[in-house]
Design an enzyme around this catalytic site. Structure first.
Site, short mmCIF file in Angstrom:
data_model
loop_
_atom_site.label_atom_id
_atom_site.label_comp_id
_atom_site.label_asym_id
_atom_site.label_seq_id
_atom_site.Cartn_x
_atom_site.Cartn_y
_atom_site.Cartn_z
N CYS A 289 -15.49 -1.01 1.30
CA CYS A 289 -15.37 -1.30 -0.15
C CYS A 289 -15.57 -2.77 -0.46
O CYS A 289 -15.70 -3.16 -1.61
CB CYS A 289 -14.04 -0.80 -0.68
SG CYS A 289 -13.84 0.97 -0.47
N HIS B 76 -13.47 -4.25 -7.29
CA HIS B 76 -13.55 -2.93 -6.66
C HIS B 76 -12.51 -2.02 -7.31
O HIS B 76 -11.36 -2.39 -7.49
CB HIS B 76 -13.29 -3.05 -5.16
CG HIS B 76 -13.16 -1.73 -4.50
ND1 HIS B 76 -14.12 -0.75 -4.63
CD2 HIS B 76 -12.17 -1.19 -3.74
CE1 HIS B 76 -13.73 0.33 -3.96
NE2 HIS B 76 -12.55 0.09 -3.42
N ASN C 106 -13.05 5.95 -6.89
CA ASN C 106 -13.39 4.86 -5.96
C ASN C 106 -14.73 5.20 -5.30
O ASN C 106 -14.81 6.15 -4.52
CB ASN C 106 -12.26 4.75 -4.92
CG ASN C 106 -12.54 3.70 -3.85
OD1 ASN C 106 -13.66 3.24 -3.69
ND2 ASN C 106 -11.50 3.33 -3.12
N1 COA Z 1 -1.10 15.66 -5.77
C1 COA Z 1 0.25 15.84 -5.83
N2 COA Z 1 1.11 15.30 -4.97
C2 COA Z 1 0.59 14.51 -4.02
C3 COA Z 1 -0.79 14.28 -3.89
C4 COA Z 1 -1.64 14.90 -4.81
N3 COA Z 1 -2.97 14.73 -4.80
N4 COA Z 1 -1.01 13.45 -2.85
C5 COA Z 1 0.19 13.18 -2.32
N5 COA Z 1 1.16 13.81 -3.02
C6 COA Z 1 2.61 13.78 -2.79
C7 COA Z 1 2.98 13.35 -1.40
O1 COA Z 1 2.94 14.44 -0.52
C8 COA Z 1 4.37 12.79 -1.60
O2 COA Z 1 5.27 13.86 -1.65
P1 COA Z 1 6.75 13.70 -1.00
O3 COA Z 1 7.41 12.62 -1.79
O4 COA Z 1 7.33 15.05 -1.22
O5 COA Z 1 6.52 13.33 0.43
C9 COA Z 1 4.33 12.18 -2.99
O6 COA Z 1 3.19 12.78 -3.64
C10 COA Z 1 4.15 10.68 -2.98
O7 COA Z 1 3.14 10.35 -2.05
P2 COA Z 1 2.68 8.86 -1.83
O8 COA Z 1 1.61 8.83 -0.80
O9 COA Z 1 3.89 7.98 -1.64
O10 COA Z 1 2.08 8.53 -3.26
P3 COA Z 1 1.65 7.14 -3.83
O11 COA Z 1 2.42 6.82 -5.03
O12 COA Z 1 1.57 6.08 -2.75
O13 COA Z 1 0.15 7.44 -4.29
C11 COA Z 1 -2.09 7.00 -3.53
C12 COA Z 1 -0.81 7.84 -3.34
C13 COA Z 1 -3.11 7.40 -2.46
C14 COA Z 1 -2.63 7.29 -4.91
C15 COA Z 1 -1.73 5.49 -3.41
O14 COA Z 1 -0.96 5.26 -2.24
C16 COA Z 1 -2.92 4.59 -3.36
O15 COA Z 1 -3.69 4.52 -4.30
N6 COA Z 1 -3.09 3.85 -2.26
C17 COA Z 1 -4.17 2.91 -2.14
C18 COA Z 1 -5.38 3.66 -1.70
C19 COA Z 1 -6.63 2.84 -1.82
O16 COA Z 1 -6.77 2.01 -2.67
N7 COA Z 1 -7.58 3.15 -0.93
C20 COA Z 1 -8.87 2.61 -0.95
C21 COA Z 1 -8.92 1.23 -0.48
S1 COA Z 1 -10.51 0.65 -0.69
#
Ligand code: COA
Length: 354
Positions: free
Chosen positions: A136, A281, A311
């Site tokens: 990215c 990004h 993304n």
């Molecule tokens: N729909 C519903 N629930 C979901 C889910 C989805 N698509 N994906 C995960 N969950 C659940 C998880 O299982 C977790 O459940 P639990 O609390 O029972 O264990 C809960 O939601 C929270 O998960 P978590 O991973 O802590 O969520 P988050 O707030 O961190 O959001 C992302 C997840 C991926 C959106 C976030 O971490 C993120 O954007 N990270 C950066 C990723 C990024 O930028 N990547 C590219 C870099 S270039």
């Protein structure tokens, strides 16, 4: 791909006669290409246990595009369309280019490079063409590379493309729901040319890598590619799939993004408000909002289009800039800071005077 009928504005061979004079670099044209198929949050609800509300609240995304081979949508075909659009915008022909640099982690084949395919599709002739892989951060790293090539007299008219079909590596089952909801496909391109004004082009750049953190975001090709302590099925199901430690990447991105802006401003003694556009990004709207709030930036200075495209890896920065340019919001003399971060882990900036 047919050539534009518009006359070329730039002398392809001027670089060979520059005689050591200082030159600048300018973004003469920008373009983008998107796959036809839209994948909404409602579509994802049918594929996995998720909801439109969860996705919008956690990421700001409502839909993304997904490329289909049966529609002829490949990394090279999207990149070709984007670069042709950028050439049209610049009033140039493919044969005016002397280099094509493509930022991608998803070339259609290990070889030839996407750049070689795009050069052939456009009929650009015998020119330098190569891919650059920094996930990215790829397009930002490519912009810094191309500016340096032009300023050193080693290139004059360069097509810079960011193109990825990351959905080839995404698992649309419940198992992949923490990752798949974020990503979409697309391509964007700039035509960057040498300029007689040495004060145009990159004013400050930063390029960083922490390779020890590769397990936070990776696509394995074999079982022994996984980190030793990684929980995977061991039967090939997870091979070729994008694996992400979402929480770790989120924390990294929020702090890194702000620090990167500050580092880049400090290099040239500017204040946050001096920059006209922050072209970032698009990883997660919450990450972008955090950077905006830290520096007190108004919404119009930090463009967000993740709601429509998700993304798109190396494409996202140029999709943002292309939209701004098409809306006539980009003016000569403005300061634009391009910012990227991603797998590697990598992160980088490129501050341009247009
Ligand atoms: N729909 C519903 N629930 C979901 C889910 C989805 N698509 N994906 C995960 N969950 C659940 C998880 O299982 C977790 O459940 P639990 O609390 O029972 O264990 C809960 O939601 C929270 O998960 P978590 O991973 O802590 O969520 P988050 O707030 O961190 O959001 C992302 C997840 C991926 C959106 C976030 O971490 C993120 O954007 N990270 C950066 C990723 C990024 O930028 N990547 C590219 C870099 S270039």
């Amino acid at each position: 791909m047919s050539e534009t009928n518009q006359p070329s504005k730039v002398d392809k061979h001027a670089v060979h006669t520059a005689g050591g004079a200082r030159v600048g670099a300018t973004i003469l044209g920008a373009g983008m290409a998107l796959p036809k198929t839209v994948l909404t949050n409602a579509d994802l609800e049918k594929l996995m246990d998720t909801s439109d509300e969860w996705i919008r609240q956690r990421t700001g995304i409502t839909q993304r595009r997904i490329a289909k081979r049966e529609l002829g949508e490949t990394t090279a075909s999207l990149g070709t369309r984007a670069l042709q659009a950028a050439l049209d915008d610049a009033g140039m022909r493919p044969t005016d280019l002397d280099q094509i640099v493509v930022a991608t982690i998803t070339p259609d084949m290990p070889t030839p490079s996407a750049a070689c395919q795009i050069a052939a599709n456009l009929g650009a002739g015998n020119i330098a063409a190569f891919d650059l892989g920094a996930a990215c951060s790829g397009f930002v790293f490519a912009l810094n590379t191309v500016d340096a090539l032009i300023r050193s007299g080693n290139a004059r008219n360069v097509g810079v493309v960011g193109a990825d079909i990351i959905t080839r590596h995404v698992d649309y089952s419940d198992r992949g729901r923490g990752t798949s909801i974020l990503f979409g496909d697309g391509a964007g391109a700039f035509v960057v040319t040498g300029s007689d004004d040495p004060d145009t082009g990159v004013l400050a750049r930063a390029m960083h890598t922490d390779g020890s953190r590769w397990p936070d975001l990776f696509i394995p090709r074999a079982d022994d590619d996984f980190p030793a302590d990684f929980d995977h099925d061991g039967h090939g199901v997870d091979i070729n799939c994008l694996h992400m430690n979402g929480r770790a990447v989120f924390k990294f991105a929020v702090s890194t993004f702000g620090d990167l802006i500050q580092e880049t401003l400090d290099k040239v003694g500017l204040k946050p408000e001096d920059v006209d556009h922050y072209v970032c990004h698009q990883s997660n709207k919450r990450i972008l909002d955090a950077a905006r709030e830290r520096f007190g930036l108004p919404e119009e200075k930090l463009h967000i289009n993740i709601d429509r495209y998700g993304n798109t890896v190396a494409a996202s920065v140029c999709l943002c800039f292309s939209e701004l340019k098409a809306a006539n919001r980009i003016k000569p003399g403005q300061l634009v800071m391009f910012l990227g971060f991603g797998a590697g882990l990598t992160w980088g900036s490129s501050l341009w005077r247009l």
